[in-house]
Scaffold this motif. Structure first.
Motif, PDB file in Angstrom:
ATOM      1  N   GLU A 177       0.829  -1.203   0.000  1.00 30.25           N
ATOM      2  CA  GLU A 177       0.000   0.000   0.000  1.00 30.25           C
ATOM      3  C   GLU A 177       0.862   1.250   0.000  1.00 30.25           C
ATOM      4  OE1 GLU A 177      -2.509   0.525   3.457  1.00 30.25           O
ATOM      5  OE2 GLU A 177      -0.903   0.008   4.816  1.00 30.25           O
ATOM      6  N   VAL A 233       0.812   4.900   1.656  1.00 31.90           N
ATOM      7  CA  VAL A 233       0.199   5.606   2.776  1.00 31.90           C
ATOM      8  C   VAL A 233       0.578   7.088   2.695  1.00 31.90           C
ATOM      9  CG1 VAL A 233       0.003   5.744   5.289  1.00 31.90           C
ATOM     10  CG2 VAL A 233       0.394   3.528   4.194  1.00 31.90           C
ATOM     11  N   ARG A 241      -4.182   4.782   1.615  1.00 26.69           N
ATOM     12  CA  ARG A 241      -4.657   5.042   2.969  1.00 26.69           C
ATOM     13  C   ARG A 241      -4.100   6.381   3.460  1.00 26.69           C
ATOM     14  NH1 ARG A 241      -2.592   3.145   8.226  1.00 26.69           N
ATOM     15  NH2 ARG A 241      -0.984   2.011   7.083  1.00 26.69           N
TER      16      ARG A 241
END
Length: 92
Positions: free
Chosen positions: A57, A59, A82
């Protein structure tokens, strides 16, 4: 692997800057945008992820008052997976 991109909301470069006569600090009112350098970092992270690297991911992290969350909204719109918003009332 996770990629962390630090994001900062900054005054719009096209808006004329003013110094507050009382505090002698930059007046940070008015239109704000995601720092252009942070935009480049997010784009580079996306290229790494799309290039086949094992990226779990991306971030996006920012620190600031509640209004700083707008920088995270823009980062997610650009491809961050995120957002993380850090805030502390003590320094203000």
């Amino acid at each position: 692997m996770k990629i962390c991109c630090l994001c900062k909301e900054v005054p719009d470069a096209s808006v004329q800057k003013r110094i507050d006569p009382e505090t002698k600090r930059l007046d940070r009112g008015g239109e704000k945008n995601l720092n252009p350098f942070d935009t480049h970092a997010l784009e580079a992270a996306m290229q790494i992820k799309e290039g086949g690297q094992d990226v779990e991911e991306i971030v996006a992290v920012t620190m600031g008052p509640e209004s700083a969350v707008r920088a995270l909204h823009k980062a997610v719109a650009l491809g961050a997976d995120r957002p993380v918003h850090l805030t502390d009332e003590a320094p203000t």
